[in-house]
Design a protein around this motif. Structure first.
Motif, short mmCIF file in Angstrom:
data_model
loop_
_atom_site.label_atom_id
_atom_site.label_comp_id
_atom_site.label_asym_id
_atom_site.label_seq_id
_atom_site.Cartn_x
_atom_site.Cartn_y
_atom_site.Cartn_z
N CYS A 54 1.04 -0.98 -0.08
CA CYS A 54 -0.15 0.02 0.07
C CYS A 54 0.86 1.45 -0.31
O CYS A 54 0.66 2.25 -0.46
CB CYS A 54 -0.53 0.06 1.62
N CYS A 57 1.12 4.07 -3.05
CA CYS A 57 0.15 4.80 -3.27
C CYS A 57 -0.24 5.63 -2.14
O CYS A 57 -0.42 6.95 -2.47
CB CYS A 57 -1.44 4.34 -4.30
N GLY A 67 -3.08 7.51 -3.91
CA GLY A 67 -3.88 6.96 -3.43
C GLY A 67 -4.80 7.82 -2.48
O GLY A 67 -4.23 8.99 -2.22
N ALA A 83 -12.26 -2.85 -0.57
CA ALA A 83 -11.38 -2.34 -1.24
C ALA A 83 -10.01 -3.37 -1.76
O ALA A 83 -9.09 -3.63 -2.77
CB ALA A 83 -10.51 -0.34 -1.12
N HIS A 86 -10.68 -5.94 -3.79
CA HIS A 86 -11.65 -5.98 -5.11
C HIS A 86 -10.78 -4.91 -6.12
O HIS A 86 -11.74 -4.53 -7.70
CB HIS A 86 -13.39 -5.67 -5.11
N GLY A 87 -10.80 -3.89 -4.76
CA GLY A 87 -9.78 -2.39 -5.70
C GLY A 87 -11.27 -1.58 -5.83
O GLY A 87 -11.98 -1.60 -5.28
N LYS A 88 -10.83 -0.51 -5.96
CA LYS A 88 -11.65 0.67 -5.88
C LYS A 88 -11.39 1.93 -7.19
O LYS A 88 -9.86 2.10 -6.33
CB LYS A 88 -11.67 1.28 -3.95
N MET A 91 -7.02 1.64 -8.19
CA MET A 91 -6.81 0.68 -7.42
C MET A 91 -7.23 -0.25 -7.23
O MET A 91 -8.83 -1.31 -7.51
CB MET A 91 -7.42 0.90 -5.64
N PRO A 92 -5.88 -1.68 -8.15
CA PRO A 92 -6.14 -3.34 -8.55
C PRO A 92 -6.20 -4.08 -6.63
O PRO A 92 -6.16 -3.04 -5.94
CB PRO A 92 -5.20 -3.23 -8.78
N PRO A 93 -6.83 -5.23 -7.25
CA PRO A 93 -7.01 -5.41 -6.57
C PRO A 93 -5.55 -6.02 -5.30
O PRO A 93 -5.19 -5.89 -6.82
CB PRO A 93 -7.57 -7.38 -6.74
N GLN A 94 -5.73 -6.57 -3.92
CA GLN A 94 -4.44 -6.73 -3.73
C GLN A 94 -4.50 -8.21 -3.51
O GLN A 94 -4.56 -8.95 -3.14
CB GLN A 94 -4.03 -5.93 -2.64
N ASN A 95 -2.75 -8.30 -3.66
CA ASN A 95 -2.46 -9.97 -3.81
C ASN A 95 -1.46 -9.82 -1.81
O ASN A 95 -0.96 -10.41 -2.10
CB ASN A 95 -1.66 -10.09 -4.00
#
Length: 111
Positions: A54, A57, A67, A83, A86-88, A91-95
């Protein structure tokens, strides 16, 4: 008046216990684990996850950048989990695994 004195002395005892409890050693005298567990989340693990996923951003102090800012209760636990998973917006989904995501969300919500 007695109730007030009792409450005050209780706070003084509690303050003394808190002040004396930070020696960094456990009962056997060996250093305690460095893992910081606060409330119902592991702050050390959360910070590590934040730094890995995180910080680029959202900034070193959750102040925002590319972000949004993540402090001052801007987002609820549920919003943070959603978030992460699924992302927001951009922002992509986080692994991160579920346990890390839940721990991170609790930590961010507490900031």
């Amino acid at each position: 008046m007695k109730k007030c004195l009792f409450a005050l002395s209780g706070l003084m005892v509690l303050g003394s216990l808190v002040a004396c409890g930070g020696s960094g050693e456990n009962v056997e005298g060996t250093p305690a684990d460095t893992e910081e567990v606060v409330g119902d989340f592991d702050a050390t693990m959360a910070r590590e996850t934040y730094e890995a996923a995180c910080i680029a951003c959202h900034g070193g102090n959750l102040e925002g950048g590319a972000g949004p800012q993540l402090t001052d209760g801007a987002y609820s636990y549920e919003e943070i989990i959603h978030a992460i998973e699924h992302g927001k917006g951009a922002m992509p989904p986080q692994n991160v695994d579920q346990e890390e995501a839940e721990n991170l969300a609790k930590w961010i919500e507490a900031q």
